[in-house]
Write a protein that holds these residues in place. Structure first.
Motif, PDB file in Angstrom:
ATOM      1  N   TRP A   1     -12.540 -33.128   8.942  1.00 13.14           N
ATOM      2  CA  TRP A   1     -12.506 -31.833   9.614  1.00 13.14           C
ATOM      3  C   TRP A   1     -12.057 -31.998  11.060  1.00 13.14           C
ATOM      4  O   TRP A   1     -11.223 -31.241  11.561  1.00 13.14           O
ATOM      5  CB  TRP A   1     -13.891 -31.175   9.558  1.00 13.14           C
ATOM      6  CG  TRP A   1     -13.951 -29.859  10.267  1.00 13.14           C
ATOM      7  CD1 TRP A   1     -13.586 -28.637   9.775  1.00 13.14           C
ATOM      8  CD2 TRP A   1     -14.374 -29.633  11.624  1.00 13.14           C
ATOM      9  NE1 TRP A   1     -13.763 -27.675  10.737  1.00 13.14           N
ATOM     10  CE2 TRP A   1     -14.245 -28.253  11.877  1.00 13.14           C
ATOM     11  CE3 TRP A   1     -14.851 -30.456  12.633  1.00 13.14           C
ATOM     12  CZ2 TRP A   1     -14.581 -27.689  13.104  1.00 13.14           C
ATOM     13  CZ3 TRP A   1     -15.180 -29.891  13.859  1.00 13.14           C
ATOM     14  CH2 TRP A   1     -15.046 -28.519  14.083  1.00 13.14           C
TER      15      TRP A   1
ATOM     16  N   LYS B   1     -20.175 -28.986  14.022  1.00 21.03           N
ATOM     17  CA  LYS B   1     -19.041 -28.060  13.966  1.00 21.03           C
ATOM     18  C   LYS B   1     -19.230 -26.885  14.919  1.00 21.03           C
ATOM     19  O   LYS B   1     -18.283 -26.466  15.590  1.00 21.03           O
ATOM     20  CB  LYS B   1     -18.824 -27.572  12.537  1.00 21.03           C
ATOM     21  CG  LYS B   1     -18.255 -28.643  11.627  1.00 21.03           C
ATOM     22  CD  LYS B   1     -18.007 -28.107  10.235  1.00 21.03           C
ATOM     23  CE  LYS B   1     -17.397 -29.164   9.343  1.00 21.03           C
ATOM     24  NZ  LYS B   1     -17.124 -28.664   7.993  1.00 21.03           N
TER      25      LYS B   1
ATOM     26  N   ILE C   1      -6.007 -29.504  15.396  1.00 26.09           N
ATOM     27  CA  ILE C   1      -5.008 -28.436  15.516  1.00 26.09           C
ATOM     28  C   ILE C   1      -5.335 -27.557  16.719  1.00 26.09           C
ATOM     29  O   ILE C   1      -4.461 -27.203  17.506  1.00 26.09           O
ATOM     30  CB  ILE C   1      -4.925 -27.606  14.217  1.00 26.09           C
ATOM     31  CG1 ILE C   1      -4.298 -28.462  13.111  1.00 26.09           C
ATOM     32  CG2 ILE C   1      -4.128 -26.322  14.430  1.00 26.09           C
ATOM     33  CD1 ILE C   1      -4.369 -27.841  11.734  1.00 26.09           C
TER      34      ILE C   1
ATOM     35  N   GLU D   1      -8.278 -32.993  11.229  1.00 27.17           N
ATOM     36  CA  GLU D   1      -7.342 -32.034  10.650  1.00 27.17           C
ATOM     37  C   GLU D   1      -7.517 -30.629  11.223  1.00 27.17           C
ATOM     38  O   GLU D   1      -6.548 -30.004  11.631  1.00 27.17           O
ATOM     39  CB  GLU D   1      -7.470 -32.027   9.132  1.00 27.17           C
ATOM     40  CG  GLU D   1      -7.023 -33.355   8.527  1.00 27.17           C
ATOM     41  CD  GLU D   1      -7.241 -33.439   7.031  1.00 27.17           C
ATOM     42  OE1 GLU D   1      -7.693 -32.441   6.429  1.00 27.17           O
ATOM     43  OE2 GLU D   1      -6.976 -34.523   6.481  1.00 27.17           O
ATOM     44  N   GLU D   2      -8.731 -30.132  11.263  1.00 26.30           N
ATOM     45  CA  GLU D   2      -8.965 -28.756  11.719  1.00 26.30           C
ATOM     46  C   GLU D   2      -9.116 -28.671  13.244  1.00 26.30           C
ATOM     47  O   GLU D   2      -8.413 -27.907  13.894  1.00 26.30           O
ATOM     48  CB  GLU D   2     -10.223 -28.181  11.053  1.00 26.30           C
ATOM     49  CG  GLU D   2     -10.177 -28.171   9.539  1.00 26.30           C
ATOM     50  CD  GLU D   2      -9.142 -27.228   8.981  1.00 26.30           C
ATOM     51  OE1 GLU D   2      -8.910 -26.167   9.592  1.00 26.30           O
ATOM     52  OE2 GLU D   2      -8.563 -27.556   7.931  1.00 26.30           O
ATOM     53  N   PHE D   3     -10.051 -29.446  13.794  1.00 22.69           N
ATOM     54  CA  PHE D   3     -10.300 -29.375  15.234  1.00 22.69           C
ATOM     55  C   PHE D   3      -9.098 -29.897  16.022  1.00 22.69           C
ATOM     56  O   PHE D   3      -8.774 -29.373  17.084  1.00 22.69           O
ATOM     57  CB  PHE D   3     -11.567 -30.156  15.597  1.00 22.69           C
ATOM     58  CG  PHE D   3     -11.977 -29.975  17.031  1.00 22.69           C
ATOM     59  CD1 PHE D   3     -12.489 -28.764  17.480  1.00 22.69           C
ATOM     60  CD2 PHE D   3     -11.845 -31.013  17.936  1.00 22.69           C
ATOM     61  CE1 PHE D   3     -12.858 -28.590  18.808  1.00 22.69           C
ATOM     62  CE2 PHE D   3     -12.216 -30.845  19.263  1.00 22.69           C
ATOM     63  CZ  PHE D   3     -12.727 -29.638  19.696  1.00 22.69           C
TER      64      PHE D   3
ATOM     65  N   GLN E   1     -16.760 -25.977  17.930  1.00 22.38           N
ATOM     66  CA  GLN E   1     -16.103 -24.668  17.954  1.00 22.38           C
ATOM     67  C   GLN E   1     -16.290 -23.994  19.313  1.00 22.38           C
ATOM     68  O   GLN E   1     -15.365 -23.359  19.827  1.00 22.38           O
ATOM     69  CB  GLN E   1     -16.616 -23.797  16.811  1.00 22.38           C
ATOM     70  CG  GLN E   1     -16.085 -24.271  15.468  1.00 22.38           C
ATOM     71  CD  GLN E   1     -16.748 -23.602  14.279  1.00 22.38           C
ATOM     72  OE1 GLN E   1     -17.851 -23.071  14.364  1.00 22.38           O
ATOM     73  NE2 GLN E   1     -16.078 -23.660  13.138  1.00 22.38           N
TER      74      GLN E   1
END
Length: 151
Positions: A68, A33, A75, A71-73, A37
């Motif tokens: 993750w 992660k 975006i 869905e998160e990355f 990031q």
């Protein structure tokens, strides 16, 4: 936690708006992660349109990591100007199969506004990202990213 530069390398070609990333070894969930990031930060800061990520050393990601990522990355990727993402992974590895599944899930969720392909070599990935430039070479030096800070 270790320094990010202990497990991921970055290079940027500002002229072609290309980001190169390479996992230097398999990583933990936290390292995975953290590395992504920083990639997200670089994509935004440098208006990156082409991304080559060498993931040959990664083992398959867990279901929570895949969730993750899609869905998160995803975006963050959708909000960036990135157009093409080339991932290098051995096609016979379970990781490559997982990447293909993640790609298909992301396409279902977000559509095909970003192109993602999986390749077996960096040469093939670069040929797809930068066609008609058979002699192109990645920048030799690592981009000065503040990856020495503890995460």
């Amino acid at each position: 936690m270790e320094n990010v530069s202990d497990f991921i390398e970055f290079r940027i070609d500002p002229e072609r708006k290309l980001l190169y990333g390479k996992w230097l070894r398999d990583v933990s969930v936290e390292e995975y992660k953290a590395g992504l990031q920083i990639i997200g930060q670089l994509l935004t800061e440098h208006a990156i349109k082409l991304w080559l990520q060498n993931s040959e050393r990664l083992t398959p990601r867990s279901v929570p990591e895949q969730k993750w990522l899609t869905e998160e990355f995803a975006i963050l990727l959708m909000q960036s100007v990135i157009k093409y993402i080339a991932v290098v992974a051995d096609k016979n590895s379970p990781h490559s199969t997982g990447l293909a599944t993640i790609r298909e899930k992301a396409y279902r969720i977000f559509g095909k506004t970003k192109s993602v392909e999986i390749f077996e070599s960096e040469e093939d990935a670069l040929a797809w990202l930068i066609p008609n430039m058979q002699y192109y070479r990645l920048p030799a030096t690592t981009h000065p990213v503040n990856t020495d800070k503890e995460l």
